[in-house]
Design an enzyme around this catalytic site. Structure first.
Site, mmCIF file in Angstrom:
data_model
loop_
_atom_site.group_PDB
_atom_site.id
_atom_site.type_symbol
_atom_site.label_atom_id
_atom_site.label_comp_id
_atom_site.label_asym_id
_atom_site.label_seq_id
_atom_site.Cartn_x
_atom_site.Cartn_y
_atom_site.Cartn_z
ATOM 1 N N HIS A 377 33.761 43.269 46.215
ATOM 2 C CA HIS A 377 34.543 42.557 45.199
ATOM 3 C C HIS A 377 34.109 42.826 43.773
ATOM 4 C CE1 HIS A 377 37.080 39.795 47.595
ATOM 5 N NE2 HIS A 377 36.127 39.931 48.502
ATOM 6 N N LYS A 568 40.422 31.730 33.637
ATOM 7 C CA LYS A 568 39.633 32.457 34.637
ATOM 8 C C LYS A 568 38.183 32.122 34.351
ATOM 9 C CE LYS A 568 41.498 36.389 33.099
ATOM 10 N NZ LYS A 568 41.840 37.124 34.307
ATOM 11 N N ARG A 569 37.258 32.524 35.226
ATOM 12 C CA ARG A 569 35.848 32.315 34.932
ATOM 13 C C ARG A 569 35.514 32.936 33.573
ATOM 14 N NH1 ARG A 569 32.499 29.879 38.951
ATOM 15 N NH2 ARG A 569 30.915 30.346 37.402
ATOM 16 N N LYS A 574 35.378 39.806 31.134
ATOM 17 C CA LYS A 574 36.765 39.336 31.090
ATOM 18 C C LYS A 574 37.270 39.189 29.648
ATOM 19 C CE LYS A 574 36.580 36.899 35.589
ATOM 20 N NZ LYS A 574 37.798 37.296 36.341
ATOM 21 N N THR A 676 43.526 38.129 40.470
ATOM 22 C CA THR A 676 44.668 37.556 41.183
ATOM 23 C C THR A 676 45.389 36.564 40.279
ATOM 24 O OG1 THR A 676 43.158 35.938 42.171
ATOM 25 C CG2 THR A 676 43.788 37.834 43.524
ATOM 26 N N LYS A 680 49.506 35.499 39.819
ATOM 27 C CA LYS A 680 50.076 34.143 39.800
ATOM 28 C C LYS A 680 50.959 33.954 38.572
ATOM 29 C CE LYS A 680 45.727 32.562 41.744
ATOM 30 N NZ LYS A 680 44.422 31.996 41.321
HETATM 31 C C1 LIG Z 1 43.334 32.602 40.866
HETATM 32 C C2 LIG Z 1 42.146 31.843 40.458
HETATM 33 C C3 LIG Z 1 41.029 32.507 39.959
HETATM 34 C C4 LIG Z 1 40.987 34.011 39.777
HETATM 35 O O1 LIG Z 1 41.460 34.309 38.474
HETATM 36 P P1 LIG Z 1 41.273 35.772 37.838
HETATM 37 O O2 LIG Z 1 42.114 35.702 36.604
HETATM 38 O O3 LIG Z 1 41.813 36.738 38.823
HETATM 39 O O4 LIG Z 1 39.846 35.944 37.547
HETATM 40 C C5 LIG Z 1 39.934 31.765 39.579
HETATM 41 N N1 LIG Z 1 39.936 30.426 39.678
HETATM 42 C C6 LIG Z 1 41.009 29.745 40.126
HETATM 43 C C7 LIG Z 1 40.961 28.262 40.185
HETATM 44 C C8 LIG Z 1 42.145 30.419 40.534
HETATM 45 O O5 LIG Z 1 43.199 29.744 41.013
#
Ligand SMILES: *Cc1c(COP(=O)(O)O)cnc(C)c1O
Length: 832
Positions: A377, A568-569, A574, A676, A680
């Site tokens: 990952h 995101k984190r 990022k 991911t 979304k």
């Molecule tokens: C989808 C999701 C992530 C992943 O987000 P990325 O933008 O792909 O890093 C992290 N935390 C939560 C709560 C999510 O739903």
């Protein structure tokens, strides 16, 4: 109970033809069942029950419906003697389960009606549920989406994980700084699990290894004098989408070993006995946030082994019910390792087969490699797990021996293939030599698996070329790619019901389980009525987020502005900082009076930083400080608002994703494995501004390059700049006055009440010509791209057309597609 039979007989039918009569009896049945649960199990007077009581009663009602489907699902697994898949993950970021269960069981509308008739609002009931935050971010959420698709595709699989008593920490903002608190999600229990008293498995730790000679004269190892912990199972059922199929997620919790307690008690050492009970139970106490300082964190290694040891006893028990040799093991069992977190399973299976089952090394190894598959990952070398040899030898002495033997045999093969190539042996060895010898878990996982996959095309390519090129050369064919996805049930149908209805009204319901059918929306792009509905729905979702923002941070934002969102984190790669720099740029332009053609924006951030990651935490402080300045400067008026929402989690994401106009996916090219969140957003009609990184590349391929805003260096260019620094931050600032001004304003205390030291570490890293994330090198391109976004947004009709095309072309990013590929190409299970 009669009531329940009615519900059972009337749910789970494929299709969507809810007859009026059927509907009303279902409503009645659900209502009666809620009342039954309130009284019989919760001891509540239905007349005086609150929303929380009703939430629980409704959850129990869902569980009742699921349990029977689950039992019959398990029976079909047994009857058909199918190969089972075990998805091993230290993280499952499930979020809430009520909405998803009602949707997948096909009784959302009936349940809503039932709840209303009892005098409650479904939204309020759903908000009673705590998030199950048993994961950190993308990796854990992927595992949760996989469970939904596995159930929907009727794949004979089980999820295995840990039932952490405390999930991912709760994030508060105090004076703009992140402050962590405990996430006590189980304070009131959870209605979704069945706690099992059996099986109760024994897990060994520490001790030492002795040898003996068996009846056939072979040397056998024996792991003795161990300290033991018991593993207890909790099962959470996961329903497929309207298909009567329910799979199981088994989560382990640690329980002290009773025998041990009793000996302590009999010696009169009450405190000692209680202490040992508590210390063994700490194993499943808390989810670890990602942290580079694991070395020395014995508890994390113990967690991993505890999980793997319990899971394999369960796997073996199930296999042995039907088989008395291991000849068929690899035809019956496939194990997917979600990252290296469960990779200790490789020496564990070897130990079982060698020490307990008496197989030869060669037989055992053959089974092992053909059983395991490993998903990587990350592209960040520092994120690859390593354990000190010293600690592994203490906690798991037999496993360390086995790892050494695996390594020796592997190095022998290498030496044969590459005579005299010491460099290769050193680089590929499972053991990293140095002042502190380390076990490289990724090397163990690659050597011990028949499949190693990345999670997007670029990621998989870079794994082969950059991270593990020698392994790829030695094991050609072992590396492959499985692009991540998201489940459209949660991430469109549940979270965006209005949009889902609009879509289904035009193209039918097929898209819910066959996401490629969204293509049918392309023919409505020129339909003005359709576009109007589309815009109205986006506006409503934005209004809902605006209300949420007002409620949580007290900032007023207008749904008429462009919602520009990065959630995101928080991590340097990022590049939330890059986004922040652009906001300062906009702020400066507004202040200088150069903002006439500027679309009013609301910039939203959310995300947690690892507690030990001070630099990421400082980035949060910078963003909240920019927000304070911008939101309170009367010159800005309503042209720019900046918001940082605390405690990002799945249920917050559900509100955010549907409300975005612009999705920020701006990692340095070559650093984000897949992402991911990007999927979304796009599935809910946001346009993406992003780099050519991770799955963004495949999103561009699908939606067309005219329908996405791409900027910045490619992974190759970034790699080149990292090596050669052909352009430096100083040169860029000298050339571009506006950029210089942005950096200066951070350094001169404009966002820190004149304090010039606070953000100095961030300024220094931005100006460092060895900045690994190359922020300044991408800044100009990012600002230009944001100008294109601004221009595009001025034409709302065309923006909407593009949004529709994005949604229409997201079919590839369903986890149904991802799981089908894993099943057919890795697990050897054909999907219908
Ligand atoms: C989808 C999701 C992530 C992943 O987000 P990325 O933008 O792909 O890093 C992290 N935390 C939560 C709560 C999510 O739903």
């Amino acid at each position: 109970m009669k009531v329940l039979e009615k519900v059972r007989s009337q749910t789970g039918h494929e299709g969507n033809d809810v007859m009026e009569n059927y509907f009303s009896t279902t409503v009645q049945a659900i209502k009666e069942n809620i009342i039954h649960h309130l009284m019989s199990f919760q001891g509540r007077d239905p007349e005086r029950s609150g929303a929380r009581d009703v939430y629980k009663a409704l959850a129990y009602t869902m569980r009742d419906i699921m349990v029977e489907k689950w039992i019959s699902t398990q029976k079909t697994f047994y009857a058909k003697q199918k190969k089972r898949v075990y998805y091993l993950s230290l993280e499952f970021l499930i979020g809430r389960s009520l909405g998803n269960s009602m949707t997948n069981l096909g009784i959302l509308d009936a349940a809503k009606k039932a709840v209303e008739e009892l005098g409650f609002d479904m939204e309020e009931i759903r908000n009673q549920e705590e998030d199950a935050a048993l994961g950190n971010g993308g990796l854990g959420r992927l595992a949760a989406c996989f469970m939904d698709s596995i159930a929907t595709l009727k794949i004979p699989a089980y999820g295995y994980g840990i039932r952490y008593e405390y999930g991912l920490f709760f994030q508060q903002l105090v004076d703009g700084y992140q402050v962590e608190g405990p996430d006590n999600w189980l304070f009131d229990g959870t209605p979704w699990e069945f706690e099992r008293s059996l099986p109760l498995f024994n897990v060994q730790f520490f001790g030492n290894v002795t040898g003996y000679v068996d009846e056939n004269g072979n040397y056998r190892a024996k792991w003795v004098n161990t300290k033991d912990v018991k593993a207890r199972a909790s099962d959470i059922m996961v329903p497929g989408y309207r298909n009567d199929h329910v799979i199981n997620m088994r989560l382990w919790s640690a329980q002290s070993s009773r025998e041990l307690d009793l000996t302590d008690f009999s010696k009169g050492d009450y405190i000692g006995a209680v202490e040992s009970k508590v210390s063994s139970e700490t194993i499943s106490k808390v989810l670890y946030p990602p942290d580079h300082n694991y070395a020395g964190q014995e508890l994390r290694l113990k967690q991993q082994y505890f999980f793997v040891a319990a899971t394999f006893q369960d796997i073996m028990r199930r296999y042995k019910k039907k088989h008395d040799s291991f000849d068929q093991f690899t035809d019956r069992v496939a194990v997917q390792l979600n990252d290296t977190h469960p990779a200790i399973a490789i020496p564990e299976l070897m130990r079982i087969l060698l020490d307990l089952e008496g197989l030869s090394w060669e037989e055992a190894w053959h089974i092992c490699v053909n059983t395991f598959a490993y998903t990587n990952h990350t592209l960040m070398p520092e994120a690859l797990e390593r354990w000190s040899v010293e600690m592994m030898g203490r906690v798991l002495p037999r496993h360390l021996q086995i790892i050494y033997e695996i390594n020796q045999r592997f190095l022998d093969e290498l030496a044969q293939r590459y005579p005299g190539n010491v460099r290769k042996l050193r680089d590929l060895s499972i053991i990293e030599e140095g002042p502190v010898k380390m076990v490289r878990m990724a090397h163990l996982a690659i050597i011990g698996s028949h499949s190693v996959n990345g999670v997007a095309e670029l990621h998989s390519k870079l794994l082969k070329e950059r991270i593990f090129p020698d392994f790829h050369e030695f094991f050609p064919g072992r590396f492959n790619s499985k692009t991540n996805g998201i489940t459209p049930r949660r991430w469109l149908l549940d979270v965006n019901p209005e949009l889902a209805d609009l879509i289904s009204g035009r193209i039918g319901f097929g898209w819910i389980t066959d996401l490629d059918q969204l293509r049918g929306l392309e023919s409505f792009v020129e339909d003005t009525e359709f576009r109007q509905s589309w815009q109205r729905i986006k506006f409503n979702n934005k209004k809902r987020l605006a209300d949420y923002i007002k409620k949580t941070v007290g900032v007023t934002v207008s749904p008429d502005t462009m919602f520009d969102i990065q959630v995101k984190r928080i991590h340097e790669y990022k590049r939330q900082l890059l986004n922040a720099l652009h906001l300062i740029y906009l702020y400066h332009r507004i202040v200088r009076g150069e903002a006439d053609d500027m679309v009013p924006r609301t910039a939203v951030f959310a995300g947690k930083a690892a507690p030990s990651y001070w630099r990421a935490k400082l980035i949060i402080k910078l963003i909240t400080s920019i927000a304070d300045v911008v939101n309170n400067d009367p010159r800005v008026k309503d042209r720019l608002k900046v918001v940082f929402l605390p405690n990002y989690n799945v249920s917050q994401a559900e509100i955010i994703m549907v409300a975005a106009d612009l999705s920020e996916q701006i990692s340095t090219a070559g650093t984000e494995a897949s992402g991911t969140g990007n999927m979304k957003f796009s599935l809910n009609g946001a346009l993406t501004i992003g780099t050519l990184d991770g799955a963004n590349i495949e999103i561009r391929e699908e939606v067309g390059k005219e329908n996405i805003f791409i900027f910045g260096m490619t992974a190759e260019e970034a790699e080149y700049e990292r090596k050669n620094a052909s352009r430096t931050p100083w040169q860029i600032c000298r050339k571009n006055g506006e950029i210089a001004e942005i950096i200066e304003s951070i350094g001169d205390g404009s966002f820190s009440d004149g304090n010039k030291d606070l953000f100095k570490p961030l300024v220094d890293s931005l100006m460092d010509k060895h900045d690994p994330y190359l922020l300044l090198l991408d800044l100009e391109s990012y600002i230009d791209c944001q100008k294109r976004v601004n221009r595009a947004y001025l034409d709302q009709e065309n923006w909407t057309r593009t949004a529709i095309l994005n949604v229409a072309r997201m079919g590839k990013f369903s986890t149904d597609r991802t799981i089908k590929e894993y099943a057919e190409e890795i697990w050897g299970i054909p999907v219908g």
